[in-house]
Scaffold this motif. Structure first.
Motif, mmCIF file in Angstrom:
data_model
loop_
_atom_site.group_PDB
_atom_site.id
_atom_site.type_symbol
_atom_site.label_atom_id
_atom_site.label_comp_id
_atom_site.label_asym_id
_atom_site.label_seq_id
_atom_site.Cartn_x
_atom_site.Cartn_y
_atom_site.Cartn_z
ATOM 1 N N ALA A 82 0.829 -1.203 0.000
ATOM 2 C CA ALA A 82 0.000 0.000 0.000
ATOM 3 C C ALA A 82 0.866 1.257 0.000
ATOM 4 O O ALA A 82 0.580 2.228 -0.717
ATOM 5 C CB ALA A 82 -0.923 -0.005 1.222
ATOM 6 N N LEU A 85 2.364 1.945 -3.388
ATOM 7 C CA LEU A 85 1.395 2.408 -4.379
ATOM 8 C C LEU A 85 1.000 3.868 -4.180
ATOM 9 O O LEU A 85 0.869 4.618 -5.165
ATOM 10 C CB LEU A 85 0.138 1.528 -4.330
ATOM 11 C CG LEU A 85 0.262 0.116 -4.911
ATOM 12 C CD1 LEU A 85 -0.967 -0.710 -4.558
ATOM 13 C CD2 LEU A 85 0.432 0.180 -6.433
ATOM 14 N N VAL A 86 0.787 4.298 -2.936
ATOM 15 C CA VAL A 86 0.205 5.632 -2.706
ATOM 16 C C VAL A 86 1.028 6.502 -1.764
ATOM 17 O O VAL A 86 0.561 7.579 -1.383
ATOM 18 C CB VAL A 86 -1.239 5.501 -2.151
ATOM 19 C CG1 VAL A 86 -2.133 4.784 -3.134
ATOM 20 C CG2 VAL A 86 -1.244 4.787 -0.795
ATOM 21 N N GLN A 95 -4.389 7.593 2.690
ATOM 22 C CA GLN A 95 -4.639 6.855 1.451
ATOM 23 C C GLN A 95 -4.166 5.409 1.583
ATOM 24 O O GLN A 95 -4.835 4.475 1.123
ATOM 25 C CB GLN A 95 -3.921 7.537 0.271
ATOM 26 C CG GLN A 95 -4.291 8.985 0.021
ATOM 27 C CD GLN A 95 -5.680 9.157 -0.572
ATOM 28 O OE1 GLN A 95 -6.547 8.297 -0.433
ATOM 29 N NE2 GLN A 95 -5.908 10.281 -1.236
ATOM 30 N N ALA A 96 -3.015 5.227 2.225
ATOM 31 C CA ALA A 96 -2.506 3.869 2.434
ATOM 32 C C ALA A 96 -3.445 3.071 3.327
ATOM 33 O O ALA A 96 -3.598 1.855 3.163
ATOM 34 C CB ALA A 96 -1.105 3.918 3.049
ATOM 35 N N THR A 98 -6.708 3.287 3.355
ATOM 36 C CA THR A 98 -7.794 2.808 2.493
ATOM 37 C C THR A 98 -7.332 1.660 1.609
ATOM 38 O O THR A 98 -8.048 0.670 1.431
ATOM 39 C CB THR A 98 -8.326 3.967 1.623
ATOM 40 O OG1 THR A 98 -8.813 5.003 2.466
ATOM 41 C CG2 THR A 98 -9.456 3.485 0.719
ATOM 42 N N VAL A 99 -6.118 1.778 1.057
ATOM 43 C CA VAL A 99 -5.589 0.694 0.210
ATOM 44 C C VAL A 99 -5.448 -0.585 1.017
ATOM 45 O O VAL A 99 -5.849 -1.673 0.559
ATOM 46 C CB VAL A 99 -4.224 1.095 -0.398
ATOM 47 C CG1 VAL A 99 -3.591 -0.096 -1.116
ATOM 48 C CG2 VAL A 99 -4.395 2.244 -1.378
ATOM 49 N N THR A 102 -8.737 -2.210 1.666
ATOM 50 C CA THR A 102 -9.254 -2.870 0.463
ATOM 51 C C THR A 102 -8.552 -4.206 0.241
ATOM 52 O O THR A 102 -9.192 -5.213 -0.080
ATOM 53 C CB THR A 102 -9.056 -1.971 -0.764
ATOM 54 O OG1 THR A 102 -9.643 -0.689 -0.512
ATOM 55 C CG2 THR A 102 -9.714 -2.578 -1.991
ATOM 56 N N LEU A 103 -7.244 -4.232 0.429
ATOM 57 C CA LEU A 103 -6.491 -5.478 0.265
ATOM 58 C C LEU A 103 -6.859 -6.502 1.327
ATOM 59 O O LEU A 103 -6.904 -7.708 1.068
ATOM 60 C CB LEU A 103 -4.995 -5.195 0.322
ATOM 61 C CG LEU A 103 -4.412 -4.330 -0.801
ATOM 62 C CD1 LEU A 103 -2.948 -4.021 -0.540
ATOM 63 C CD2 LEU A 103 -4.585 -5.002 -2.157
ATOM 64 N N ALA A 182 -14.098 2.371 -1.726
ATOM 65 C CA ALA A 182 -12.679 2.720 -1.606
ATOM 66 C C ALA A 182 -12.381 3.980 -2.410
ATOM 67 O O ALA A 182 -11.673 4.880 -1.941
ATOM 68 C CB ALA A 182 -11.807 1.555 -2.074
ATOM 69 N N PHE A 186 -10.879 7.631 -1.192
ATOM 70 C CA PHE A 186 -9.699 8.244 -1.802
ATOM 71 C C PHE A 186 -9.941 9.719 -2.100
ATOM 72 O O PHE A 186 -9.141 10.587 -1.754
ATOM 73 C CB PHE A 186 -9.340 7.523 -3.114
ATOM 74 C CG PHE A 186 -8.405 6.373 -2.937
ATOM 75 C CD1 PHE A 186 -7.151 6.535 -2.373
ATOM 76 C CD2 PHE A 186 -8.765 5.114 -3.365
ATOM 77 C CE1 PHE A 186 -6.284 5.463 -2.221
ATOM 78 C CE2 PHE A 186 -7.914 4.036 -3.206
ATOM 79 C CZ PHE A 186 -6.673 4.216 -2.651
#
Length: 429
Positions: A82, A85-86, A95-96, A98-99, A102-103, A182, A186
């Motif tokens: 995560a 990515l962000v 943001q991480a 939320t990532v 989601t994962l 998600a 963001f």
């Protein structure tokens, strides 16, 4: 008046902050004392009978799998992915969060577990980097909602059991709405972080090389939801068997691949699983007895007739139900509301030709959003307790996130294809 007394008592007990399972059980028990000719034994029979459901075995299995993943180092590897990515984005830590939610959505199966994990993992670091504690509590509790929709969410399993709907189709139906939630988080995070100057954790994008390495580290965890969906689609195993197989795979990954899962960690994992499973199952047992009261007094058909009298338009019916759920969600814990309301609403929506799979996604989404809504939101309590945030401060901070997720709720309510497209594609109409 006697017919309504158990329901009135239930509301009063909720208002007195009695534990939800006990409030439901006491209300159901009051019906057996008031009703003529009904043996009290039936109350206990209904409580016990609820535990004899084969599909509900999936609940402890998936809860155990989630606990094992935290102990096996899977969460840490997903966090690295995560961040890669962000980490370069405005409000990177949020943001991480939320990532990662989601994962993890297809792995932990519990929004409450996710809220606890995310607030402990991201909260202290957010505070060190200048984020407000209220914002940290808002984003960690909001991100935990994604878990309810990305398979294998426990709410979907319970709804499928109560509504007699394919859990496999529900799992698939939750993917697109979960990703939409998600996305809404963001955008909301970016808007707030830009106004407040919450900075990235990296000066620039990590690069696809580092993303690839992080994804390679986390690939075993990322493959588990795919494995579950494919296994259900091709009839390799049932939902319950998928839970057991997920536990086995997680044990193998933690012990043999990552080599971080030791015998010393298992007692703590099992204790956490027993406590989480017990709270859910006690609710289901109490709701089974309360459901007998509803069925005996024919309240679901009465509710159906009343709603049919209000409107004949399926879209308007869904809007009315959503408004009712939002109001109830501010006073009743989400899982309890799901268990109580599913037997009432499913006969109604079937009369209107509404797909029960789509309605399940709407119902679970609405009631899970209630988990971050004052005054009884469970994820709200968890994040606020971990980060020591007063409820009144949290209430102001959560409003933009509630607005964004309500917009997604309306989309999946009025555009059934968002929920039904994937299950129809994979499993057929």
């Amino acid at each position: 008046m006697t017919v309504a007394l158990p329901s009135i008592l239930l509301v009063l007990l909720f208002a007195l902050n009695l534990p939800v399972a006990f409030a439901i059980a006491i209300s159901a028990l009051s019906f057996f004392f008031l009703a003529d000719g009904l043996p009290l034994d039936i109350f206990f029979q209904k409580m016990v009978a609820a535990t004899e459901s084969y599909p509900l075995l999936a609940v402890p299995f998936f809860v155990l799998a989630g606990s094992l993943m935290n102990a096996a180092g899977i969460t840490r590897r997903l966090l690295h992915l995560a961040d890669a990515l962000v980490g370069h984005l405005t409000g990177a830590l949020a943001q991480a969060c939320t990532v990662l939610a989601t994962l993890l959505g297809g792995l932990t199966a519990s929004s409450s577990a996710d809220a606890a994990m995310l607030s402990k993992l991201f909260g202290p670091e957010m505070l060190r980097r200048g984020y407000s504690a209220a914002f940290a509590a808002a984003i960690t509790s909001s991100a935990a909602i994604i878990t309810a929709l990305i398979p294998p969410g426990i709410g979907l399993i319970i709804y499928g059991y109560l509504a007699d709907v394919s859990v496999g189709r529900l799992f698939l139906a939750g993917v697109v709405p979960g990703l939409l939630l998600a996305g809404s988080l963001f955008l909301t995070t970016w808007w707030i972080a830009r106004r407040r100057g919450y900075r990235p954790t990296r000066p620039h994008f990590a690069g696809w090389g580092e993303v690839g390495r992080a994804a390679k580290e986390a690939v075993w965890a990322l493959l588990i939801p795919v494995f579950i969906i494919l296994g259900l689609r091709y009839g390799i195993f049932t939902t319950t068997e998928a839970g057991a197989i997920t536990v086995l795979i997680t044990l193998l990954i933690g012990a043999l691949v990552y080599r971080e899962l030791s015998w010393a960690k298992l007692p703590g994992v099992l204790r956490e699983t027993v406590l989480d499973t017990s709270s859910v199952m006690l609710l289901i047992c109490a709701a089974s007895a309360f459901g007998f009261y509803l069925a005996w007094e024919r309240l679901p058909p009465a509710m159906a007739s009343w709603m049919v009298g209000l409107t004949r338009d399926p879209q308007m019916l869904l809007l009315l139900i959503n408004v009712l759920l939002i109001v109830l969600g501010t006073a009743v814990e989400g899982t309890a509301a799901l268990i109580i309301l599913t037997p009432i609403f499913v006969p109604v929506i079937l009369q209107f030709g509404i797909d029960p799979v789509q309605f399940g996604i709407v119902l679970v989404t609405n009631l899970t959003i209630a988990g971050i809504t004052p005054p009884v939101g469970q994820m709200m309590f968890i994040s606020c307790a971990v980060l020591r945030v007063p409820m009144e401060v949290y209430t102001v901070e959560i409003l933009p996130f509630l607005a964004a997720m309500t917009a997604v709720l309306l989309l999946i309510t009025f555009l059934p294809g968002l929920s039904l497209w994937l299950p129809d594609l994979v499993m057929g109409p």
